[in-house]
Design a protein around this motif. Structure first.
Motif, short mmCIF file in Angstrom:
data_model
loop_
_atom_site.label_atom_id
_atom_site.label_comp_id
_atom_site.label_asym_id
_atom_site.label_seq_id
_atom_site.Cartn_x
_atom_site.Cartn_y
_atom_site.Cartn_z
N ALA A 278 43.18 -2.91 -53.18
CA ALA A 278 42.66 -2.41 -51.91
C ALA A 278 42.28 -0.94 -52.02
N GLY A 279 43.15 -0.15 -52.61
CA GLY A 279 42.93 1.29 -52.66
C GLY A 279 41.72 1.71 -53.47
N ALA A 280 41.57 1.16 -54.68
CA ALA A 280 40.46 1.58 -55.53
C ALA A 280 39.10 1.23 -54.93
N PRO A 281 38.89 0.00 -54.41
CA PRO A 281 37.59 -0.26 -53.77
C PRO A 281 37.32 0.63 -52.56
N ALA A 282 38.36 0.89 -51.75
CA ALA A 282 38.16 1.76 -50.59
C ALA A 282 37.75 3.16 -51.03
N ALA A 283 38.44 3.69 -52.03
CA ALA A 283 38.09 5.02 -52.53
C ALA A 283 36.67 5.04 -53.08
N MET A 284 36.32 4.01 -53.83
CA MET A 284 34.99 3.91 -54.41
C MET A 284 33.92 3.88 -53.32
N LEU A 285 34.11 3.03 -52.31
CA LEU A 285 33.10 2.88 -51.26
C LEU A 285 32.97 4.16 -50.43
N LEU A 286 34.06 4.82 -50.16
CA LEU A 286 34.00 6.04 -49.37
C LEU A 286 33.38 7.18 -50.17
N ALA A 287 33.63 7.20 -51.48
CA ALA A 287 32.96 8.20 -52.32
C ALA A 287 31.47 7.93 -52.40
N ARG A 288 31.10 6.68 -52.50
CA ARG A 288 29.67 6.33 -52.52
C ARG A 288 29.00 6.70 -51.20
N ALA A 289 29.79 6.74 -50.12
CA ALA A 289 29.24 7.14 -48.82
C ALA A 289 29.09 8.65 -48.70
N GLY A 290 29.52 9.37 -49.73
CA GLY A 290 29.33 10.82 -49.75
C GLY A 290 30.57 11.63 -49.47
N TYR A 291 31.72 10.98 -49.32
CA TYR A 291 32.94 11.71 -49.02
C TYR A 291 33.65 12.17 -50.29
N ARG A 292 34.37 13.25 -50.16
CA ARG A 292 35.23 13.73 -51.25
C ARG A 292 36.56 12.99 -51.14
N VAL A 293 36.93 12.27 -52.20
CA VAL A 293 38.08 11.37 -52.15
C VAL A 293 39.04 11.68 -53.29
N LEU A 294 40.32 11.78 -52.93
CA LEU A 294 41.40 11.89 -53.91
C LEU A 294 42.19 10.59 -53.87
N MET A 295 42.38 9.94 -55.03
CA MET A 295 43.12 8.68 -55.10
C MET A 295 44.37 8.89 -55.94
N LEU A 296 45.52 8.55 -55.37
CA LEU A 296 46.81 8.77 -56.00
C LEU A 296 47.47 7.42 -56.29
N GLU A 297 48.10 7.31 -57.46
CA GLU A 297 48.74 6.06 -57.87
C GLU A 297 50.07 6.36 -58.56
N ARG A 298 51.11 5.68 -58.10
CA ARG A 298 52.44 5.92 -58.65
C ARG A 298 52.54 5.48 -60.11
N ALA A 299 51.93 4.35 -60.47
CA ALA A 299 52.01 3.83 -61.84
C ALA A 299 51.08 4.59 -62.76
N ARG A 300 51.35 4.49 -64.05
CA ARG A 300 50.39 4.99 -65.04
C ARG A 300 49.55 3.83 -65.52
N PHE A 301 48.24 3.92 -65.31
CA PHE A 301 47.34 2.82 -65.69
C PHE A 301 47.04 2.87 -67.18
N PRO A 302 46.77 1.71 -67.79
CA PRO A 302 46.80 0.37 -67.19
C PRO A 302 48.23 -0.15 -67.10
N LYS A 303 48.53 -0.86 -66.02
CA LYS A 303 49.86 -1.42 -65.82
C LYS A 303 49.75 -2.71 -65.02
N ASP A 304 50.51 -3.70 -65.44
CA ASP A 304 50.49 -4.99 -64.76
C ASP A 304 51.28 -4.89 -63.46
N THR A 305 51.15 -5.91 -62.62
CA THR A 305 51.90 -5.99 -61.38
C THR A 305 52.06 -7.46 -61.01
N LEU A 306 53.05 -7.77 -60.19
CA LEU A 306 53.23 -9.15 -59.74
C LEU A 306 51.98 -9.63 -59.03
N SER A 307 51.45 -10.77 -59.44
CA SER A 307 50.21 -11.25 -58.85
C SER A 307 49.94 -12.68 -59.27
#
Length: 397
Positions: free
Chosen positions: A9-38
């Motif tokens: 959810a977070g990465a697409p939202a950040a991407m779309l808002l940046a494409r709309a011209g906004y300055r976006v900071l995206m923060l993530e607790r994990a160090r990528f790449p990292k798996d998750t329950l899914s």
């Protein structure tokens, strides 16, 4: 703008808002790449979103197979077919999350997002009753810093820090229904299959590198027993519910340890407030048995970006935009929430079995059924005169 969380959810939202011209900071607790329950699965509307955003080719390049057929078996009833296409996309995909989430984060960075992983949000910054930023630091501790923004978006999962700090109330909540455990096997056919028996549910989901995710679902009441011996519980569940799959597993190899959880909460939180919004599992979570988490996360990301539009700089317009997002989110996702709760009870009533028997006689109705599961066919448009007539004939017989 600050987005907390960099996954589905977070990465697409950040991407779309940046494409709309906004300055976006995206923060993530994990160090990528990292798996998750899914459960990995992306329904056709989610694939259509990836296509629309221009990142579907990167997902396809991972080698995750295109899944254009599904078989659902319950007792002596078997339905086989595929969902209708969503914007021309007939196949679904189930890439491993360490691949998918990295692709989405990279797309956000390419759009101009500043991305910091291995970074935790410790608190929010408030002014005059409004969120105006976050306090952040490394996961391992150290000096924290303050970053300010007109809007903080919490996309940080079911146990969202943002939701906790704003004290976002639960507006709808239902009891947990299932616990789920899964692992990956080699040597299984690349087939998306679903099996249901009283008190049990099994799914096989082909993913990258020839591996297949095999998941078993149990009633929440059995959680303490299941987690004590998760592997044997999973094997017993598959043997009881999908014996053909258990035989195939015996001829293959288990590739990883068993993963799982009994924390399958069902809720909607308040979606937004002064200076903040919640998307993905942070705002709405439901049992993973219908595998809607990723697809619904994509939907919320697009909806939030569409509602915000060019209103971020105007507090009154932003408030109205967030209110619109809140209403539309709940209205759109509520039918799938209710159908997930029905599935999660792991007990199909007799009238549902009559309906499934009727559907199984018609390839067209089978496709309609799978289209309703995917979200291409709205839930309230599922019942047709043909289906009602077939059901009546079954009952009369």
């Amino acid at each position: 703008m600050i987005v907390v969380g960099a996954r589905a959810a977070g990465a697409p939202a950040a991407m779309l808002l940046a494409r709309a011209g906004y300055r976006v900071l995206m923060l993530e607790r994990a160090r990528f790449p990292k798996d998750t329950l899914s459960t990995l699965y992306i329904h056709q509307p989610g694939v259509a979103a990836l296509d629309r955003w221009g990142v579907l080719p990167d997902v396809v390049k991972t080698g995750a197979p295109a899944l254009d057929n599904v078989r659902y078996t319950i007792g002596d009833i078997s339905l086989e077919g595929c969902s209708w296409p969503a914007d021309g996309n007939a196949a679904s995909y189930a890439p491993r999350r360490y691949l998918l989430d990295s692709i989405l984060a990279q797309a956000a960075v390419a759009a101009g997002v500043e991305f910091r992983d291995n970074c935790s949000v410790n608190d929010l910054v408030w002014e005059d009753g409004r969120v105006v930023g976050v306090r952040i630091g490394s996961v391992r501790g150290g000096g924290g810093t303050v970053e300010r923004a007109r809007l903080v978006v919490g996309a940080d999962g079911m146990r969202s820090t943002v939701a906790a700090k704003v004290e976002a109330p639960l507006v709808i909540e239902d009891p947990s229904l299932t616990c789920a455990y899964y692992s990956y096997w080699s040597g299984l056919p690349a087939q998306f299959r679903l099996f249901e028996a009283p008190g049990r549910w099994v799914g096989t989901v082909p993913t990258n590198d020839g591996a297949t995710l095999v998941a078993g679902y149990f009633p929440q009441s059995e959680f303490n027993n299941v987690r004590g011996d998760a592997l044997n519980a999973l094997l017993e569940c598959v043997a009881r519910t999908a014996p053909e799959v258990r035989e195939q597993m015996a001829g293959g190899s288990r590739l990883e340890r068993v993963h799982g959880t009994g924390d399958q909460r069902n809720f909607f939180r308040q979606a937004a407030g002064p200076g903040w919004a919640l998307i993905g599992d942070a705002g709405h979570h439901k049992d993973s048995i219908t595998a809607r988490g990723i697809t619904d996360g994509f939907f919320q990301s697009q909806l939030l970006a569409d509602c915000i539009g060019d209103s971020l700089q105007d507090p009154d317009r932003l408030t109205a935009a967030l209110e619109s997002f809140s209403v539309q989110r709940t209205e759109a996702l509520m039918p799938y929430y209710r159908s997930t709760l029905k599935t999660g009870r792991l007990s199909a009533p007799g009238h549902q079995l009559d309906m499934l028997r009727a559907i199984s006689t018609s390839p067209e109705l089978s496709s309609r059924y799978f289209s309703t599961m995917s979200g291409v066919c709205p839930v309230d448009e599922f019942l047709t005169p043909e289906l009602l007539e077939l059901m009546a004939e079954r009952v009369a017989a």
